[in-house]
Every structure is written in C-alpha cells, then in structure tokens.
Design a protein around this motif. Structure first.
Motif, PDB file in Angstrom:
ATOM      1  N   LEU A   1       0.649  -1.086  -0.558  1.00 51.08           N
ATOM      2  CA  LEU A   1      -0.194  -0.042  -0.130  1.00 51.08           C
ATOM      3  C   LEU A   1       1.136   1.697   0.187  1.00 51.08           C
ATOM      4  CD1 LEU A   1      -2.913  -1.235   2.615  1.00 51.08           C
ATOM      5  CD2 LEU A   1      -3.090  -1.366   0.059  1.00 51.08           C
ATOM      6  N   GLU A   2       1.985   0.973   0.385  1.00 53.65           N
ATOM      7  CA  GLU A   2       3.189   2.503   0.114  1.00 53.65           C
ATOM      8  C   GLU A   2       3.823   3.129  -0.709  1.00 53.65           C
ATOM      9  OE1 GLU A   2       6.382   1.615   3.941  1.00 53.65           O
ATOM     10  OE2 GLU A   2       4.772   2.793   5.426  1.00 53.65           O
ATOM     11  N   GLU A   3       3.487   1.638  -1.369  1.00 49.08           N
ATOM     12  CA  GLU A   3       4.032   1.726  -2.632  1.00 49.08           C
ATOM     13  C   GLU A   3       3.082   2.655  -3.791  1.00 49.08           C
ATOM     14  OE1 GLU A   3       7.016   1.647  -5.851  1.00 49.08           O
ATOM     15  OE2 GLU A   3       7.532   1.450  -3.756  1.00 49.08           O
ATOM     16  N   PHE A   4       1.940   2.158  -3.217  1.00 59.08           N
ATOM     17  CA  PHE A   4       1.300   3.187  -4.368  1.00 59.08           C
ATOM     18  C   PHE A   4       0.312   4.302  -4.378  1.00 59.08           C
ATOM     19  CE2 PHE A   4       1.007  -1.998  -5.503  1.00 59.08           C
ATOM     20  CZ  PHE A   4       1.527  -1.557  -6.355  1.00 59.08           C
ATOM     21  N   HIS A   5       0.548   4.059  -2.749  1.00 55.13           N
ATOM     22  CA  HIS A   5      -0.451   5.183  -2.671  1.00 55.13           C
ATOM     23  C   HIS A   5       0.840   6.464  -2.503  1.00 55.13           C
ATOM     24  CE1 HIS A   5      -0.114   8.117   1.019  1.00 55.13           C
ATOM     25  NE2 HIS A   5      -1.602   8.994   1.531  1.00 55.13           N
ATOM     26  N   ALA A   6       2.419   6.579  -2.511  1.00 54.38           N
ATOM     27  CA  ALA A   6       3.178   7.388  -2.899  1.00 54.38           C
ATOM     28  C   ALA A   6       2.888   7.700  -3.989  1.00 54.38           C
ATOM     29  CB  ALA A   6       4.722   6.590  -2.513  1.00 54.38           C
ATOM     30  N   LEU A   7       2.244   6.532  -5.098  1.00 48.84           N
ATOM     31  CA  LEU A   7       2.642   7.232  -6.454  1.00 48.84           C
ATOM     32  C   LEU A   7       1.356   8.241  -6.495  1.00 48.84           C
ATOM     33  CD1 LEU A   7       2.887   3.937  -8.089  1.00 48.84           C
ATOM     34  CD2 LEU A   7       4.482   6.012  -8.252  1.00 48.84           C
ATOM     35  N   LEU A   8      -0.533   7.455  -5.947  1.00 50.10           N
ATOM     36  CA  LEU A   8      -1.018   8.476  -5.627  1.00 50.10           C
ATOM     37  C   LEU A   8      -1.093   9.972  -4.750  1.00 50.10           C
ATOM     38  CD1 LEU A   8      -3.898   5.791  -4.941  1.00 50.10           C
ATOM     39  CD2 LEU A   8      -3.360   7.320  -6.774  1.00 50.10           C
ATOM     40  N   GLN A   9       0.254  10.498  -4.502  1.00 43.01           N
ATOM     41  CA  GLN A   9       0.723  11.108  -3.796  1.00 43.01           C
ATOM     42  C   GLN A   9       1.933  12.490  -4.997  1.00 43.01           C
ATOM     43  OE1 GLN A   9      -0.677  12.175  -1.182  1.00 43.01           O
ATOM     44  NE2 GLN A   9      -2.060  10.949  -1.180  1.00 43.01           N
ATOM     45  N   SER A  10       2.055  11.371  -5.754  1.00 41.14           N
ATOM     46  CA  SER A  10       3.278  12.336  -6.354  1.00 41.14           C
ATOM     47  C   SER A  10       2.925  13.533  -7.285  1.00 41.14           C
ATOM     48  CB  SER A  10       4.174  10.777  -6.987  1.00 41.14           C
ATOM     49  OG  SER A  10       3.028  10.735  -8.460  1.00 41.14           O
ATOM     50  N   GLY A  11       3.794  14.505  -7.888  1.00 41.54           N
ATOM     51  CA  GLY A  11       3.646  14.973  -8.796  1.00 41.54           C
ATOM     52  C   GLY A  11       2.680  15.036 -10.074  1.00 41.54           C
ATOM     53  N   ASP A  12       2.867  13.224 -10.771  1.00 41.87           N
ATOM     54  CA  ASP A  12       2.640  13.017 -11.592  1.00 41.87           C
ATOM     55  C   ASP A  12       1.246  12.289 -11.898  1.00 41.87           C
ATOM     56  OD1 ASP A  12       5.378  12.973 -13.141  1.00 41.87           O
ATOM     57  OD2 ASP A  12       5.703  10.659 -11.751  1.00 41.87           O
ATOM     58  N   TYR A  13       0.725  12.353 -10.771  1.00 40.42           N
ATOM     59  CA  TYR A  13      -1.015  12.295 -10.659  1.00 40.42           C
ATOM     60  C   TYR A  13      -1.794  13.256 -11.052  1.00 40.42           C
ATOM     61  CZ  TYR A  13      -5.745  11.706  -8.473  1.00 40.42           C
ATOM     62  OH  TYR A  13      -6.490  11.737  -8.022  1.00 40.42           O
TER      63      TYR A  13
END
Length: 130
Positions: free
Chosen positions: A115-127
């Motif tokens: 979950l941390e791995e995918f949560h980090a993506l949802l928190q990134s500037g690329d989202y």
C-alpha cells in the motif's frame, strides 16, 4: 469480487492528492492468496457498483511517467498493477528482480509495503487526477 467478501480477498483504500473533479481516495480490491509468501494482486475498485473501477474513473498520470506505467489499463485489461509487487505482473517479468531488487516480494514484506508503494504514487506530482 463476491458480495460476502472474505479473506484472502480484501478491499482497502488509499488517499490521493487533491485534484479537480477527482476523488480524495481510491479503493483497491486485492487477492491476498498465499500472503505473505506470495504478494497480493489487485486493481482499482468501485465500492458503490461493487466491481472493478471503470477506466474513465481511474487515476491518470503524466504521459510516460512511472505513475502512468504502473496504473496502465492497456495491459491485462487493467486487472492488476504493472509493478514488481503485484503477483500477476511479477510473473513474466523476471528481469524486474534484477533491475529493481528492492521491489522483489518476499516474506519480509507486508501489505503495508504494498500500500505504501502505490499510495506514494497517488501522492506524487505525476498524479493528474481522473
């Protein structure tokens, strides 16, 4: 997933950065069969319709970004995340273990790592939002 959801199937959510006309969280349906020896596999979930989230409602990322690659919908019809942590994606991508050894799943990992791995993506500037 069935209405009477039971282990090894789970539905969890991850908070997303605020984006116009986008939800503040995304749900994921995970199959955790064989957990912890085997990694989970899963995809985005619509908790209202109780089905896999429609592509139009899924989070989008900047073109060619890691975000866009992991959450792609043109691979396996979007039924799994395109990432070494995902059990389905890891099969057939043996080179990932050599290229990204820190993302090789083993029994020391937990659902929190996933979950941390995918949560980090949802928190990134690329989202970008939906």
């Amino acid at each position: 997933m069935p209405v009477g959801l039971t282990w090894p199937n789970v539905i969890l959510w991850m908070k997303a950065l605020s984006r116009p006309n986008s939800p503040d969280r995304f749900y994921v349906a995970l199959d955790c069969a064989g957990y912890r020896a085997a990694s989970p596999t899963g995809t985005f979930w619509d908790p209202i319709a109780k089905e896999t989230l429609a592509f139009a409602k899924r989070p989008k990322g900047k073109p060619n970004s890691r975000f866009a690659k992991v959450f792609r919908t043109d691979w396996k019809n979007g039924e799994a995340f395109y990432h070494p942590y995902d059990r389905i994606a890891a099969k057939g991508h043996e080179k990932w273990a050599r290229e990204q050894p820190h993302l090789v799943w083993d029994s020391n990992h937990t659902i929190v790592d996933y979950l941390e791995e995918f949560h980090a993506l949802l928190q990134s500037g690329d989202y970008l939002g939906v």
